[in-house]
Design an enzyme around this catalytic site. Structure first.
Site, PDB file in Angstrom:
ATOM      1  N   GLU A 115     -46.992  19.445 -60.637  1.00  0.00           N
ATOM      2  CA  GLU A 115     -45.563  19.468 -60.954  1.00  0.00           C
ATOM      3  C   GLU A 115     -44.960  20.764 -60.414  1.00  0.00           C
ATOM      4  O   GLU A 115     -45.648  21.554 -59.771  1.00  0.00           O
ATOM      5  CB  GLU A 115     -45.364  19.388 -62.471  1.00  0.00           C
ATOM      6  CG  GLU A 115     -46.047  20.512 -63.243  1.00  0.00           C
ATOM      7  CD  GLU A 115     -45.885  20.413 -64.753  1.00  0.00           C
ATOM      8  OE1 GLU A 115     -44.940  19.748 -65.205  1.00  0.00           O
ATOM      9  OE2 GLU A 115     -46.701  21.007 -65.460  1.00  0.00           O
ATOM     10  N   ARG A 146     -41.733  15.390 -78.864  1.00  0.00           N
ATOM     11  CA  ARG A 146     -42.595  16.237 -78.040  1.00  0.00           C
ATOM     12  C   ARG A 146     -42.786  17.617 -78.690  1.00  0.00           C
ATOM     13  O   ARG A 146     -43.885  18.167 -78.690  1.00  0.00           O
ATOM     14  CB  ARG A 146     -42.021  16.381 -76.627  1.00  0.00           C
ATOM     15  CG  ARG A 146     -42.978  17.100 -75.687  1.00  0.00           C
ATOM     16  CD  ARG A 146     -42.528  17.036 -74.246  1.00  0.00           C
ATOM     17  NE  ARG A 146     -41.303  17.785 -74.020  1.00  0.00           N
ATOM     18  CZ  ARG A 146     -40.644  17.807 -72.867  1.00  0.00           C
ATOM     19  NH1 ARG A 146     -41.074  17.101 -71.839  1.00  0.00           N
ATOM     20  NH2 ARG A 146     -39.545  18.523 -72.737  1.00  0.00           N
ATOM     21  N   LYS A 175     -45.850  22.058 -74.773  1.00  0.00           N
ATOM     22  CA  LYS A 175     -44.817  22.949 -74.238  1.00  0.00           C
ATOM     23  C   LYS A 175     -44.864  24.226 -75.076  1.00  0.00           C
ATOM     24  O   LYS A 175     -44.087  24.407 -76.017  1.00  0.00           O
ATOM     25  CB  LYS A 175     -43.451  22.254 -74.312  1.00  0.00           C
ATOM     26  CG  LYS A 175     -42.450  22.780 -73.312  1.00  0.00           C
ATOM     27  CD  LYS A 175     -41.295  21.822 -73.173  1.00  0.00           C
ATOM     28  CE  LYS A 175     -40.080  22.489 -72.580  1.00  0.00           C
ATOM     29  NZ  LYS A 175     -40.249  23.078 -71.273  1.00  0.00           N
TER      30      LYS A 175
HETATM   31  N1  PLP Z   1     -42.799  20.498 -66.324  1.00  0.00           N
HETATM   32  C1  PLP Z   1     -42.656  21.694 -66.925  1.00  0.00           C
HETATM   33  C2  PLP Z   1     -43.731  22.709 -66.764  1.00  0.00           C
HETATM   34  C3  PLP Z   1     -41.505  21.980 -67.684  1.00  0.00           C
HETATM   35  O1  PLP Z   1     -41.369  23.156 -68.279  1.00  0.00           O
HETATM   36  C4  PLP Z   1     -40.509  20.996 -67.783  1.00  0.00           C
HETATM   37  C5  PLP Z   1     -39.296  21.269 -68.563  1.00  0.00           C
HETATM   38  O2  PLP Z   1     -39.258  21.026 -69.726  1.00  0.00           O
HETATM   39  C6  PLP Z   1     -40.701  19.762 -67.142  1.00  0.00           C
HETATM   40  C7  PLP Z   1     -41.851  19.551 -66.425  1.00  0.00           C
HETATM   41  C8  PLP Z   1     -39.682  18.672 -67.234  1.00  0.00           C
HETATM   42  O3  PLP Z   1     -39.669  18.100 -68.508  1.00  0.00           O
HETATM   43  P1  PLP Z   1     -38.322  17.524 -69.105  1.00  0.00           P
HETATM   44  O4  PLP Z   1     -37.826  16.511 -68.149  1.00  0.00           O
HETATM   45  O5  PLP Z   1     -38.737  16.920 -70.402  1.00  0.00           O
HETATM   46  O6  PLP Z   1     -37.406  18.650 -69.253  1.00  0.00           O
END
Ligand code: PLP
Length: 286
Positions: free
Chosen positions: A182, A50, A149
């Site tokens: 989310e 990612r 990200k």
């Molecule tokens: N959504 C956002 C905006 C995030 O910053 C994160 C954290 O990384 C997640 C969802 C959850 O992703 P992950 O389970 O890969 O940490």
């Protein structure tokens, strides 16, 4: 604490970034959040994929390869003697000048911060979190895709600020179409009549913990639907939970003044939380 910067380690107090780094000046860069449990890094390959996909999308060439990054992350955990940790690799565009043109940045910068970490929400895993649906919108997929990200987390921060002043533990984002996206740093799941529903990943980050939750639901024989949702689905849910590397699986029991279900963490959420603990202890990169 020893912090990795471009191949060298520095004590926390001496770990400094140039004010001309475009990560600082413009939020031009990408990052990850990764956990280690009992000395094993959880789903490292998925996080690295990612990270490098995020970098590719913003046309950022990392100065080290994925394999080198993996080694550096493992070494940083070892150097800091960490067993249960949160690890933050960052790739920024690097040092340039005051213009935003990335061609001025000769080489990207790589940072790795790793620190001890426990349960982020403390006793809220038992009580449940309060969530606020916020007015700030998640950046749409046709702009900067939420799957990237990036170091631009300002709208997530605005969401958190709004949740904070309205008395919430977490924010819930909607997109400009009125669909649930989310949380500010986690993915969202709704449970209705024994079925788990979560939004497709175009308007949210493709969470790695989200994937783990889907695998757990699958192993428990629970039906999962990926579909768009609105306010109605949230308020009328039997259970809601969020997933994230930092948050793990956390129940939401109150949204905008309404109790969700019984107002206590529900049975399916609890089952998923229990399974999650088992999964994270079982696997990982030593
Ligand atoms: N959504 C956002 C905006 C995030 O910053 C994160 C954290 O990384 C997640 C969802 C959850 O992703 P992950 O389970 O890969 O940490």
């Amino acid at each position: 604490m020893q912090i990795y910067i471009d191949g060298k380690y520095y004590p926390k107090e001496e770990a400094k970034v140039s004010v001309f780094d475009h990560g600082f000046l413009y939020g031009d860069g990408v990052f990850e959040g990764i956990r280690a449990y009992s000395g094993r890094i959880f789903r490292l390959d998925e996080h690295l994929d990612r990270l490098y996909d995020s970098a590719k999308t913003i046309d950022l060439k990392a100065s080290i390869t994925k394999d080198e990054m993996a080694k550096a992350i493992i070494e940083t955990c070892k150097k800091n003697n960490l067993k249960d940790a949160y690890i933050r690799p960052i790739i920024s565009r690097g040092v340039g000048d005051l213009g935003l043109d990335p061609r001025k940045c000769a080489k990207s910068s790589v940072f790795i911060i790793a620190t001890e970490w426990g349960a982020m929400y403390g006793d809220l895993y038992e009580k449940g979190l309060k969530a606020i649906t916020v007015s700030v919108r998640r950046n749409p997929a046709e702009a900067l895709p939420p799957n990237v990200k990036s170091l631009n987390y300002l709208n997530n921060i605005m969401a958190k600020i709004e949740a904070n002043y309205k008395g919430g533990d977490e924010a819930i984002f909607f997109d400009t179409n009125g669909y649930v996206c989310e949380g500010s740093g986690d993915n969202i799941f709704v449970i209705k009549n024994g079925v788990i529903i979560t939004p497709p990943t175009l308007n949210n980050l493709r969470g790695i913990t989200r994937m783990v939750a889907l695998e757990i639901a699958n192993s428990l024989g629970i039906t999962v639907l990926e579909r768009n949702m609105g306010y109605y689905d949230l308020y009328s849910a039997d259970e809601v939970f969020v997933t994230g590397t930092a948050a793990e699986i956390a129940p939401i029991t109150w949204i905008d003044g309404r109790d969700i279900g019984t107002g206590k963490p529900g049975p399916i959420t609890r089952q998923c939380m229990e399974q999650f603990k088992i999964v994270v202890q079982k696997e990982g990169t030593p």
